[in-house]
Design an enzyme around this catalytic site. Structure first.
Site, PDB file in Angstrom:
ATOM      1  CE  LYS A 178       4.770 -25.483  20.303  1.00  0.00           C
ATOM      2  NZ  LYS A 178       5.518 -25.618  21.551  1.00  0.00           N
TER       3      LYS A 178
ATOM      4  CD  GLN B  42       4.567 -25.912  25.110  1.00  0.00           C
ATOM      5  OE1 GLN B  42       4.508 -26.429  24.002  1.00  0.00           O
ATOM      6  NE2 GLN B  42       5.032 -24.688  25.289  1.00  0.00           N
TER       7      GLN B  42
ATOM      8  CG  ASP C 243      10.889 -27.916  21.434  1.00  0.00           C
ATOM      9  OD1 ASP C 243      10.452 -27.146  20.551  1.00  0.00           O
ATOM     10  OD2 ASP C 243      10.218 -28.281  22.421  1.00  0.00           O
TER      11      ASP C 243
END
Ligand code: NAD
Length: 290
Positions: free
Chosen positions: A52, A96, A119
């Site tokens: 990422k 994460q 997200d």
């Protein structure tokens, strides 16, 4: 049979984003910035976060990676999120997943400012998704939609089956495919570990999204000729002959599926790359304001 190559579709998304960041730079503007928080040192999570960050750099985005020990107190993580929520130079925040067991995932997700929730896991954004409002679409389903768009896959009026009902993939995917959007308007069946007659359900599908995390689960005898197959699965399967000691396996038996499908995503090189494209697009959206 068409291979839905994530490298090609993701490169197209990233090229557009790069043009946008170059234009911002030329105008002397601040760059979009993604902050990633990684707790512990889970191998797969390390790989995802590194990728990422690398993709942010390639598209001209700024990024910061905050590492925390696996035994970090929940309050410390929440304090970091609160700080990033207030930081005017940070547009998107991602934590994460999965998190260590002593940290409550829902509490962490809800601590993120919905306007920085790239997200798309915050209940406010999930609610907006369900209602068809402008929102951050969770990166993996978003990436799949971008993939379908890139390769002009017709979805309207089709029967779609989504295998898996997680909050990060299966559930939002089923909502999107049933929504009144260009890559939606399907009649959707969502399947899970209690579903009976899964094979029969799959045989009625024009589009199958396999997101269950069981390598080679979807075999050729479960696929209607001409179906479009989207393989979300990423499982590390031990293999002494592989350089890293493991190979990445999808949820679809690729060779068998190729003999039946009209289009299919490979693993690796399919949905995984599109997930990052979705995340970057969300970060640009956060920068521009929802
Ligand atoms: P999860 O474990 O949270 O959910 C799995 C779902 O599959 C559950 O809803 C469960 O009911 C269902 N399921 C399990 N066994 C089943 C069976 N035998 N029949 C029918 N349904 C069954 O997993 P997740 O987070 O949604 O991830 C699924 C897979 O996708 C994993 O391999 C994960 O690594 C991968 N993944 C890939 C990406 C990507 O970018 N490509 C992103 C996220 C997750």
């Amino acid at each position: 049979m068409l291979v839905l190559d994530g490298k090609i579709a993701a490169a197209a998304v990233k090229a557009t984003l790069l043009e946008q960041t170059q234009a911002l730079k030329a105008a002397g503007k601040r760059m979009p910035h993604l902050a990633a928080i990684l707790v512990g040192n889970n191998g797969a999570s390390e790989t995802y976060v590194a990728s990422k960050v690398k993709n942010c750099e390639e598209t001209g985005f700024g990024s910061s990676l905050y590492r925390m020990d696996a035994d970090v107190e929940e309050a410390v993580l929440l304090a970091k999120i609160a700080e990033l929520n207030q930081d005017p130079n940070c547009d998107g925040i991602l934590v994460q997943l999965p998190l260590p067991k002593h940290i409550k995932e829902s509490k962490v997700i809800e601590a993120i400012d919905p306007a920085k929730d790239v997200d798309g896991f915050h209940p406010v954004n999930v609610g907006r998704l369900v209602q068809g409002l402008n929102t951050f679409i969770p990166a993996t389903p978003y990436g799949i939609i971008l993939m379908l768009e890139h390769f002009n896959i017709e979805t309207k009026g089709k029967n779609a089956v989504v295998i898996g009902r997680s909050n990060i993939v299966g559930r939002p995917m089923s909502i999107l495919l049933s929504s009144n959007i260009a890559q939606g308007n399907c009649t959707v069946t969502i399947c899970h570990s209690h579903t009976k007659n899964l094979k029969d359900i799959c045989l009625g599908a024009d589009i199958i999204v396999a997101a269950l995390g069981v390598p080679n689960f979807l075999t050729g005898d479960m696929i209607k000729p001409g179906a479009v197959i989207i393989d979300v699965g990423i499982t590390r399967v031990e293999d002494a002959t592989a350089k890293k000691g493991f190979r990445i396996k999808g949820d679809v038996h690729y060779e068998e599926a190729c003999a039946k499908a009209s289009a299919i995503t490979p693993v690796p090189g399919g949905v995984g790359l599109m997930t990052i494209a979705g995340l970057l697009k969300n970060t640009m959206k956060a920068y521009q304001g929802l």
